[in-house]
Write a protein that holds these residues in place. Sequence first.
Motif, PDB file in Angstrom:
ATOM      1  N   GLN A 400       0.933  -1.131  -0.140  1.00 19.89           N
ATOM      2  CA  GLN A 400      -0.083  -0.010  -0.088  1.00 19.89           C
ATOM      3  C   GLN A 400       0.925   1.190  -0.033  1.00 19.89           C
ATOM      4  O   GLN A 400       0.617   2.061  -0.755  1.00 19.89           O
ATOM      5  N   GLU A 401       2.107   1.310   0.947  1.00 20.88           N
ATOM      6  CA  GLU A 401       2.755   2.445   0.916  1.00 20.88           C
ATOM      7  C   GLU A 401       3.470   2.646  -0.419  1.00 20.88           C
ATOM      8  O   GLU A 401       3.701   3.649  -1.077  1.00 20.88           O
ATOM      9  N   ARG A 402       3.869   1.391  -1.173  1.00 22.06           N
ATOM     10  CA  ARG A 402       4.541   1.655  -2.625  1.00 22.06           C
ATOM     11  C   ARG A 402       3.562   1.924  -3.538  1.00 22.06           C
ATOM     12  O   ARG A 402       3.934   2.935  -4.170  1.00 22.06           O
ATOM     13  N   GLN A 403       2.438   1.709  -3.332  1.00 19.77           N
ATOM     14  CA  GLN A 403       1.164   2.360  -4.389  1.00 19.77           C
ATOM     15  C   GLN A 403       1.193   3.825  -3.944  1.00 19.77           C
ATOM     16  O   GLN A 403       1.024   4.616  -4.984  1.00 19.77           O
ATOM     17  N   ARG A 404       0.964   4.066  -2.677  1.00 19.40           N
ATOM     18  CA  ARG A 404       0.886   5.545  -2.274  1.00 19.40           C
ATOM     19  C   ARG A 404       2.196   6.359  -2.772  1.00 19.40           C
ATOM     20  O   ARG A 404       2.055   7.349  -3.447  1.00 19.40           O
ATOM     21  N   LEU A 405       3.352   5.863  -2.727  1.00 15.74           N
ATOM     22  CA  LEU A 405       4.544   6.389  -2.972  1.00 15.74           C
ATOM     23  C   LEU A 405       4.678   6.581  -4.826  1.00 15.74           C
ATOM     24  O   LEU A 405       5.097   7.476  -5.144  1.00 15.74           O
ATOM     25  N   GLU A 406       4.120   5.482  -5.182  1.00 16.07           N
ATOM     26  CA  GLU A 406       4.055   5.568  -6.830  1.00 16.07           C
ATOM     27  C   GLU A 406       3.185   6.830  -7.142  1.00 16.07           C
ATOM     28  O   GLU A 406       3.609   7.486  -7.989  1.00 16.07           O
ATOM     29  N   ILE A 407       2.035   6.900  -6.377  1.00 16.04           N
ATOM     30  CA  ILE A 407       1.052   7.970  -6.834  1.00 16.04           C
ATOM     31  C   ILE A 407       1.751   9.370  -6.420  1.00 16.04           C
ATOM     32  O   ILE A 407       1.837  10.338  -7.198  1.00 16.04           O
ATOM     33  N   THR A 408       2.700   9.077  -5.309  1.00 15.49           N
ATOM     34  CA  THR A 408       3.278  10.279  -4.793  1.00 15.49           C
ATOM     35  C   THR A 408       4.440  10.674  -5.604  1.00 15.49           C
ATOM     36  O   THR A 408       4.521  11.970  -6.032  1.00 15.49           O
ATOM     37  N   ALA A 409       4.946   9.643  -6.118  1.00 11.97           N
ATOM     38  CA  ALA A 409       6.239   9.773  -7.172  1.00 11.97           C
ATOM     39  C   ALA A 409       5.476  10.516  -8.574  1.00 11.97           C
ATOM     40  O   ALA A 409       6.331  11.201  -9.207  1.00 11.97           O
ATOM     41  N   LEU A 410       4.291   9.744  -8.920  1.00 13.85           N
ATOM     42  CA  LEU A 410       3.914  10.438 -10.158  1.00 13.85           C
ATOM     43  C   LEU A 410       3.491  11.803  -9.917  1.00 13.85           C
ATOM     44  O   LEU A 410       3.601  12.586 -10.634  1.00 13.85           O
ATOM     45  N   LYS A 411       2.783  12.116  -8.696  1.00 11.40           N
ATOM     46  CA  LYS A 411       2.770  13.629  -8.687  1.00 11.40           C
ATOM     47  C   LYS A 411       3.910  14.439  -8.458  1.00 11.40           C
ATOM     48  O   LYS A 411       3.971  15.523  -8.837  1.00 11.40           O
ATOM     49  N   THR A 412       5.061  13.859  -7.829  1.00 11.95           N
ATOM     50  CA  THR A 412       6.122  14.538  -7.498  1.00 11.95           C
ATOM     51  C   THR A 412       6.830  14.759  -9.137  1.00 11.95           C
ATOM     52  O   THR A 412       7.340  15.746  -9.346  1.00 11.95           O
ATOM     53  N   LYS A 413       6.825  13.827  -9.915  1.00 16.03           N
ATOM     54  CA  LYS A 413       7.088  13.943 -11.263  1.00 16.03           C
ATOM     55  C   LYS A 413       6.350  15.060 -12.023  1.00 16.03           C
ATOM     56  O   LYS A 413       6.942  15.954 -12.715  1.00 16.03           O
ATOM     57  N   GLU A 414       4.992  14.980 -11.914  1.00 19.72           N
ATOM     58  CA  GLU A 414       4.151  15.964 -12.388  1.00 19.72           C
ATOM     59  C   GLU A 414       4.581  17.411 -12.035  1.00 19.72           C
ATOM     60  O   GLU A 414       4.726  18.281 -12.408  1.00 19.72           O
ATOM     61  N   GLU A 415       4.548  17.424 -10.490  1.00 19.14           N
ATOM     62  CA  GLU A 415       5.154  18.632  -9.937  1.00 19.14           C
ATOM     63  C   GLU A 415       6.808  19.343 -10.258  1.00 19.14           C
ATOM     64  O   GLU A 415       6.900  20.260 -10.510  1.00 19.14           O
ATOM     65  N   LYS A 416       7.399  17.976 -10.414  1.00 24.72           N
ATOM     66  CA  LYS A 416       8.780  18.397 -10.888  1.00 24.72           C
ATOM     67  C   LYS A 416       8.736  19.062 -12.263  1.00 24.72           C
ATOM     68  O   LYS A 416       9.385  19.752 -12.611  1.00 24.72           O
TER      69      LYS A 416
END
Length: 552
Positions: A400-416
């Motif tokens: 679950q944390e990985r999925q959340r982190l993936e989502i966060t990573a996607l967001k982070t990529k978008e934000e980046k």
Amino acid sequence: MSIRGLKKKQPKTFKVKIITVDAEMEFSCEMKWKGKDLFDLVCRALGLRETWFFGLQYTIKGMCTWLKMDKKVLDQEIPKEDPISFHFLAKFYPEKVEEELLQEITQHLFFLQVKKQILDEEIYCSPEATVLLASYAVQAKYGDYDPNFHEPGFLAHDELLPKRVLRQYQLTAEMWEEKITAWYAEHRGIARDEAEMNYLKIAQDLEMYGVNYFPIAQNKNHTDLLLGVDAKGIHIYSINNRFSPNKSFEWSAIRNISYSEKELTIKPLDKKAEVFKFFSSQLKVNKLILQLCIGNHDLFMRRRKVDSIEIQQMKAQAREEKARKKMENQRLAREKQLREEAERAKEELERRLFQLEDEARQANEALLRSQEAAELLAEKAQIAEEEAKLLAQNAAEAEQERQRLEITALKTKEEKRLMEQKMREAELIAVKLVKESDRRAKEAEHLKQDLHEAREAERKAKQKLLDITRLNYPHMVKYPQYSPTDTRDANFDKGSIKLDLKDIDLKRLSFEIERERLDYLEKSRKFEDRLKELKSEIHDLKLEEKQSGLYS
């Protein structure tokens, strides 16, 4: 008969103390006893049959004298003491100890006396020979060497070496003991009587063995020689050399020995040979020399005759005794060997038993360890099962944390991506601002130049106007009541208007420049604020990216 009469018939006695090399004895002697009666009593007490080697010695007026066998004890010049002390010592020495000393007690008495003479330095012995003799003495006293029993220091209280040898070599007592023990260990299996006989066999080859020395002189005034009497004959030595005689007379080559007062004469068997005469310090010395010569000569002649019945019996008994002792020693050696083998077998069995017990103990301990290990493994299995469940739960949470982190990573990529886009926009704006700033700076420079040119033109116009005014109206200041004509007034007004217009253009231009400068400063401030916001956003995005990396 009364008791008083019985008491009168009891013979009178006197006490004597007999001192051997290793013991002391006291006897009561009758007043009429001769020297032989006392001597026979001592020999019976010791169990000694080879009596011809021994005698009773006493000291009177500093001189050692032997008790005469054929005279009464009390009639001789003996010490006046109670009890009277006599030393039971060997008076005559055998030529070959192994053949002549038959009884074990005889060997033992000779061994003790010769050992004492060597230790007292009456017989000279080399240091090497003293160590070997000491090893035989230790074998005779302690038996076979046993390293477990004879520990270092066991010879500390035994006197084994002459003091001369100890002084000659600067060795410690431990070093001497080590040397003696090295030889002592080689004598394993030798019985006590054999060790004592080996000691005497080595000692009989020493130059001073069995020699009685007496100071003599070739004339009445000088004592410059020594006379020695031993089992082989008479020897003449120099005063400083007791090892090598200057002249010797064997008993077989002597015809007669006699003395007259202090003079003593030795007549060789060869009548053509020179008669040897010498002088002693006193008459008693000559008597003692003659007594020793007679005894040694008798033994010398008896050795070369057929043995008497008594000697033959003694030799036969000695052979039987030696054979019996040899068999006994062999039997004891076999028994000792069997006992040692049995002890070794016992030790081996005990060692094997101990080994088996140790193995059983180790097996039991291994079994207990196995049981403990099984219990521990069962406990570990239960713990592992619980840990597996926990790990599965953690895995689900981690997923679950990985999925959340993936989502966060996607967001982070978008934000980046947005941040990078904003950074690019900011860079473009910055470039534009730089270009605009350069353009404005150039415009400001042009304006400053135009302003300078305008001011220079204004100055020139004013100067020209002044020049024209001076030329056209030279007396206008002095005569103010006269006014110019209307035309001139009109021209003057027209010039003034032109000047006023020129001033208005300059003011407007200055105002526009000031306004543009303020606009530029305002835009620069807004741009700096925008850059700060972009930097803050970039910093926040970097922190979020690091945290997302840690979560990953």
